[in-house]
Scaffold this motif. Structure first.
Motif, PDB file in Angstrom:
ATOM      1  N   GLY A  92     -17.606   9.584   3.897  1.00 45.32           N
ATOM      2  CA  GLY A  92     -18.284  10.293   4.975  1.00 45.32           C
ATOM      3  C   GLY A  92     -17.472  11.468   5.478  1.00 45.32           C
ATOM      4  O   GLY A  92     -18.002  12.565   5.679  1.00 45.32           O
ATOM      5  N   CYS A  93     -16.177  11.265   5.690  1.00 44.37           N
ATOM      6  CA  CYS A  93     -15.313  12.358   6.142  1.00 44.37           C
ATOM      7  C   CYS A  93     -15.217  13.462   5.096  1.00 44.37           C
ATOM      8  O   CYS A  93     -15.168  14.653   5.435  1.00 44.37           O
ATOM      9  N   ALA A  94     -15.181  13.071   3.814  1.00 43.19           N
ATOM     10  CA  ALA A  94     -15.101  14.071   2.748  1.00 43.19           C
ATOM     11  C   ALA A  94     -16.359  14.929   2.714  1.00 43.19           C
ATOM     12  O   ALA A  94     -16.290  16.164   2.617  1.00 43.19           O
ATOM     13  N   PHE A  95     -17.530  14.287   2.803  1.00 44.27           N
ATOM     14  CA  PHE A  95     -18.785  15.044   2.799  1.00 44.27           C
ATOM     15  C   PHE A  95     -18.879  15.945   4.031  1.00 44.27           C
ATOM     16  O   PHE A  95     -19.320  17.100   3.936  1.00 44.27           O
ATOM     17  N   LEU A  96     -18.467  15.406   5.179  1.00 40.83           N
ATOM     18  CA  LEU A  96     -18.553  16.182   6.416  1.00 40.83           C
ATOM     19  C   LEU A  96     -17.592  17.370   6.397  1.00 40.83           C
ATOM     20  O   LEU A  96     -17.972  18.495   6.736  1.00 40.83           O
ATOM     21  N   ALA A  97     -16.346  17.130   5.983  1.00 41.61           N
ATOM     22  CA  ALA A  97     -15.352  18.200   5.955  1.00 41.61           C
ATOM     23  C   ALA A  97     -15.716  19.258   4.910  1.00 41.61           C
ATOM     24  O   ALA A  97     -15.621  20.466   5.173  1.00 41.61           O
ATOM     25  N   GLY A  98     -16.143  18.811   3.742  1.00 36.74           N
ATOM     26  CA  GLY A  98     -16.546  19.764   2.714  1.00 36.74           C
ATOM     27  C   GLY A  98     -17.759  20.573   3.128  1.00 36.74           C
ATOM     28  O   GLY A  98     -17.854  21.778   2.831  1.00 36.74           O
ATOM     29  N   GLY A  99     -18.689  19.914   3.845  1.00 40.66           N
ATOM     30  CA  GLY A  99     -19.896  20.594   4.286  1.00 40.66           C
ATOM     31  C   GLY A  99     -19.638  21.646   5.338  1.00 40.66           C
ATOM     32  O   GLY A  99     -20.485  22.528   5.567  1.00 40.66           O
ATOM     33  N   PHE A 141     -17.375  23.865   5.048  1.00 40.06           N
ATOM     34  CA  PHE A 141     -16.961  25.073   4.332  1.00 40.06           C
ATOM     35  C   PHE A 141     -17.985  25.508   3.285  1.00 40.06           C
ATOM     36  O   PHE A 141     -18.037  26.672   2.915  1.00 40.06           O
ATOM     37  N   PHE A 142     -18.784  24.539   2.791  1.00 40.30           N
ATOM     38  CA  PHE A 142     -19.782  24.843   1.773  1.00 40.30           C
ATOM     39  C   PHE A 142     -21.100  24.182   2.177  1.00 40.30           C
ATOM     40  O   PHE A 142     -21.129  22.986   2.481  1.00 40.30           O
ATOM     41  N   ALA A 143     -22.186  24.968   2.165  1.00 40.41           N
ATOM     42  CA  ALA A 143     -23.485  24.433   2.589  1.00 40.41           C
ATOM     43  C   ALA A 143     -23.926  23.284   1.701  1.00 40.41           C
ATOM     44  O   ALA A 143     -24.427  22.243   2.177  1.00 40.41           O
ATOM     45  N   ALA A 150     -12.175  17.923  -1.042  1.00 42.35           N
ATOM     46  CA  ALA A 150     -13.567  18.266  -0.726  1.00 42.35           C
ATOM     47  C   ALA A 150     -13.635  19.632  -0.044  1.00 42.35           C
ATOM     48  O   ALA A 150     -14.568  20.411  -0.275  1.00 42.35           O
ATOM     49  N   MET A 151     -12.656  19.928   0.769  1.00 37.49           N
ATOM     50  CA  MET A 151     -12.616  21.235   1.440  1.00 37.49           C
ATOM     51  C   MET A 151     -12.330  22.366   0.455  1.00 37.49           C
ATOM     52  O   MET A 151     -12.564  23.529   0.763  1.00 37.49           O
ATOM     53  N   ARG A 152     -11.840  22.015  -0.747  1.00 38.81           N
ATOM     54  CA  ARG A 152     -11.640  23.015  -1.810  1.00 38.81           C
ATOM     55  C   ARG A 152     -12.774  22.964  -2.832  1.00 38.81           C
ATOM     56  O   ARG A 152     -12.660  23.525  -3.917  1.00 38.81           O
ATOM     57  N   ASN A 196     -24.100  17.287   1.396  1.00 36.85           N
ATOM     58  CA  ASN A 196     -23.999  18.198   2.536  1.00 36.85           C
ATOM     59  C   ASN A 196     -23.362  17.448   3.701  1.00 36.85           C
ATOM     60  O   ASN A 196     -23.146  16.226   3.634  1.00 36.85           O
ATOM     61  N   TRP A 197     -23.078  18.166   4.775  1.00 33.77           N
ATOM     62  CA  TRP A 197     -22.359  17.570   5.901  1.00 33.77           C
ATOM     63  C   TRP A 197     -23.177  16.480   6.598  1.00 33.77           C
ATOM     64  O   TRP A 197     -22.607  15.520   7.141  1.00 33.77           O
ATOM     65  N   PHE A 198     -24.511  16.604   6.585  1.00 38.84           N
ATOM     66  CA  PHE A 198     -25.341  15.626   7.288  1.00 38.84           C
ATOM     67  C   PHE A 198     -25.252  14.251   6.640  1.00 38.84           C
ATOM     68  O   PHE A 198     -25.241  13.223   7.331  1.00 38.84           O
ATOM     69  N   GLN A 199     -25.168  14.206   5.318  1.00 40.70           N
ATOM     70  CA  GLN A 199     -24.997  12.925   4.629  1.00 40.70           C
ATOM     71  C   GLN A 199     -23.677  12.268   5.022  1.00 40.70           C
ATOM     72  O   GLN A 199     -23.602  11.049   5.194  1.00 40.70           O
ATOM     73  N   GLY A 200     -22.641  13.096   5.165  1.00 42.09           N
ATOM     74  CA  GLY A 200     -21.359  12.558   5.617  1.00 42.09           C
ATOM     75  C   GLY A 200     -21.445  11.989   7.021  1.00 42.09           C
ATOM     76  O   GLY A 200     -20.845  10.950   7.319  1.00 42.09           O
TER      77      GLY A 200
END
Length: 330
Positions: free
Chosen positions: A59-66, A68-70, A218-220, A297-301
């Protein structure tokens, strides 16, 4: 250190290596718990680590990555294999749990101890086969063909990173015994249940390495590596560490089994169902190739994180007393 090694061996093996060294903490905690007779805490730690990786880390990976990337992409075929392995773990834990809770007979409990021990041997064989599948015969399913080929220079040499990881493992092995011994005092002082310590607190501490790595990669926009750490670690806990712990109990003459609490089985089932649903959405073929990709995307996270927080609330407000705890139902 694991990221520096991964820079030399590739994302697939790097994700596996990160998950393995991250799970060494839980493995050592479980061994110490068995030696001290804390079977309930051991089972909670095993389950909690799986849930932490599936819900909190992912969840944190999806949220953090989202942030920076849509939309982020990953190889959906590899994720589907990991979801199948998690479904297998629910099956392996579910049957002994349901069987024992339905019969409630002492003779059947003795049978279930034997069943759990031999089933653990077969679960280990599944994980061994999965390693061959992931690293050799079908390694392309766990790699992002559309990823940027630009290599990042590691901060440490492979030898230095390996020595650092080995030293950290040795230090951790000495710390686990003291942690288990302090458990009773912590529960009595803080007025919390052993289930909250085992399912929430210990896995968060033990999964710190996976948590950090999954978020940073994920942020990269390296979602295959991030999923390899989060989902791969859950598969490793279910199919390697859990059966290994049962066999360690066999070695010490302790009746450590795959019979978990019915409520915990339900929690595991719902968590695997939710993650499988999320990883199965947005599936399509990458343009110009036959590779199936999934999108996050961030919402799934955020959905995964809220689910984990609700689970944490249940165990936080559980009574700490010995007569009210779920541990009495083991």
């Amino acid at each position: 250190a694991t990221e520096d090694v991964a820079a030399k061996v590739g994302e697939t093996f790097g994700g596996l290596l990160n998950a393995t060294f991250g799970n060494v903490v839980e493995m050592l905690l479980c061994v110490a718990g068995i030696r001290n007779g804390e079977i309930g805490v051991v089972q909670c730690t095993l389950l909690g680590s799986i849930l932490s990786n599936l819900l909190l880390v992912m969840g944190c990976a999806f949220l953090a990555g989202g942030m920076f990337f849509a939309v982020q992409e990953y190889n959906q075929s590899g994720a589907a294999i990991q979801c199948s392995l998690m479904a297998m773990s629910v099956f392996a834990i579910g049957l002994p749990t349901i069987y024992t809770n339905v019969l409630h007979q002492e003779a059947e409990w003795a049978h279930m101890v034997e069943v759990s021990r031999w089933a653990s041997v077969f679960l280990l064989s599944i994980y061994a086969a999965y390693l061959v599948f992931q690293l050799k015969t079908h390694s392309d399913l766990f790699q992002d063909e559309g990823a940027d080929d630009e290599e990042e220079q590691p901060d440490l040499s492979p030898f230095t990173a390996a020595v650092l990881l080995a030293a950290a493992t040795v230090v951790t092995s000495f710390a686990t015994d003291y942690l288990i011994e302090a458990l009773e005092t912590t529960v009595d002082t803080w007025k919390i249940s052993k289930e909250f310590v085992g399912i929430i607190m210990l896995p968060i501490i033990g999964n710190a390495a996976e948590h950090y790595t999954a978020i940073t990669v994920a942020m990269r926009n390296k979602m295959d590596l991030s999923l390899g750490v989060a989902a791969g670690s859950s598969c490793q806990m279910a199919l390697l560490v859990t059966p290994f712990t049962v066999l360690v109990g066999w070695w010490y003459g302790v009746q450590m089994t795959l019979n978990f609490h019915a409520f915990q089985l339900a929690v595991l089932y719902f968590a695997v169902f939710l993650v499988t649903t999320i990883l199965g959405t947005g599936r399509c073929e990458r343009e110009g190739t036959n590779t199936l990709i999934g999108k996050t995307n961030w919402f799934q996270g955020y959905i995964l994180l809220v689910t984990y927080f609700v689970l944490g609330l249940i165990y936080f407000f559980e009574e700490a007393g010995h007569t009210d705890s779920l541990a009495n139902s083991y």
